[in-house]
Design an enzyme around this catalytic site. Structure first.
Site, mmCIF file in Angstrom:
data_model
loop_
_atom_site.group_PDB
_atom_site.id
_atom_site.type_symbol
_atom_site.label_atom_id
_atom_site.label_comp_id
_atom_site.label_asym_id
_atom_site.label_seq_id
_atom_site.Cartn_x
_atom_site.Cartn_y
_atom_site.Cartn_z
ATOM 1 C CG ASP A 1 -3.173 -5.693 -0.842
ATOM 2 O OD1 ASP A 1 -3.738 -6.317 0.072
ATOM 3 O OD2 ASP A 1 -2.400 -4.738 -0.652
ATOM 4 C CG HIS B 1 -1.010 -5.227 2.554
ATOM 5 N ND1 HIS B 1 -1.174 -4.076 1.810
ATOM 6 C CD2 HIS B 1 -0.899 -4.807 3.849
ATOM 7 C CE1 HIS B 1 -1.173 -3.033 2.603
ATOM 8 N NE2 HIS B 1 -0.999 -3.444 3.845
ATOM 9 C CB SER C 1 0.075 -0.687 5.766
ATOM 10 O OG SER C 1 -1.261 -1.151 5.744
#
Length: 224
Positions: free
Chosen positions: A151, A207, A33
């Site tokens: 995502d 994600h 991330s």
């Protein structure tokens, strides 16, 4: 302040890497991330010891313009919240104290973003071209970007492949290759792409949702 935290953190990491004798011949790095763009800052600012491979797993390389689980283009409420956030995100106090503000990228106010984004606009060379940043990034053997195809946390998800929303609106996206950053080669990414140094991987799921099998098959080989 966050800006100071970023500078100190990158500087601290650089110092730790430089002092580790095991890394003197180079190392591989993987960021998850927002760790993806943090480690890219390390690659651009700290060439010694050399980072050989950078793997960004769901990293927001061009920032975000949306809230987790709340894509503005499909919800009037989300869009309203997003516009409200725009009114304060580039103020000095927010930029210096809110982590998320550092990768908020408003395509509707491009000049404001470029002027007041303390971290992302700097490492993405959107004010001036720092030739050292550009040279250092090109020292990578591989820059691997992983995009999560479903995502719902990162908006737009194309940022995970260094794409983003086209400037001036908030619906249509463009790929890295279609962007000004690439066409002007402000980061050296076009040269890296031509040299086969950029790999774009896609994986099903939301994600950071992946299986151990996928990780071992797709990412571990880059670390060997």
């Amino acid at each position: 302040s966050y800006r100071l935290w970023v500078l100190v953190s990158v500087s601290m990491v650089c110092s730790q890497l430089a002092q580790d004798p095991k890394l003197k011949d180079g190392y591989n790095a993987m960021g998850f991330s927002q760790g993806g763009q943090f480690l890219r800052a390390v690659a651009q600012r700290c060439p010694s010891p050399p980072m050989k491979t950078l793997i960004s797993v769901g990293g927001q390389q061009q920032g975000v313009y949306g809230l987790p689980k709340c894509p503005g283009e499909s919800s009037h409420i989300c869009d309203w919240i997003r516009k409200k956030l725009n009114s304060g995100v580039y103020t000095d106090i927010v930029q210096k104290h809110l982590v998320q503000a550092q990768y908020w990228h408003d395509p509707l106010n491009d000049d404001l973003y470029k002027k007041h984004s303390l971290f992302l606009a700097d490492i993405n060379q959107e004010r001036v071209v720092n030739e050292t940043y550009k040279k250092n990034l090109q020292l990578l053997d591989k820059f691997v970007m992983v995009k999560f195809l479903q995502d719902s946390v990162v908006d737009p998800a194309d940022t995970e492949w260094f794409g983003f929303l086209k400037t001036g609106q908030a619906k249509e996206t463009e790929t890295l290759q279609e962007s000004v950053l690439y066409k002007e080669d402000r980061l050296g990414l076009a040269a890296m792409d031509a040299a086969g140094k950029l790999d774009f991987l896609g994986t099903e799921g939301d994600h950071l949702q992946f299986t151990r099998e996928w990780f071992n098959a797709k990412l571990v080989p880059y670390l060997r």
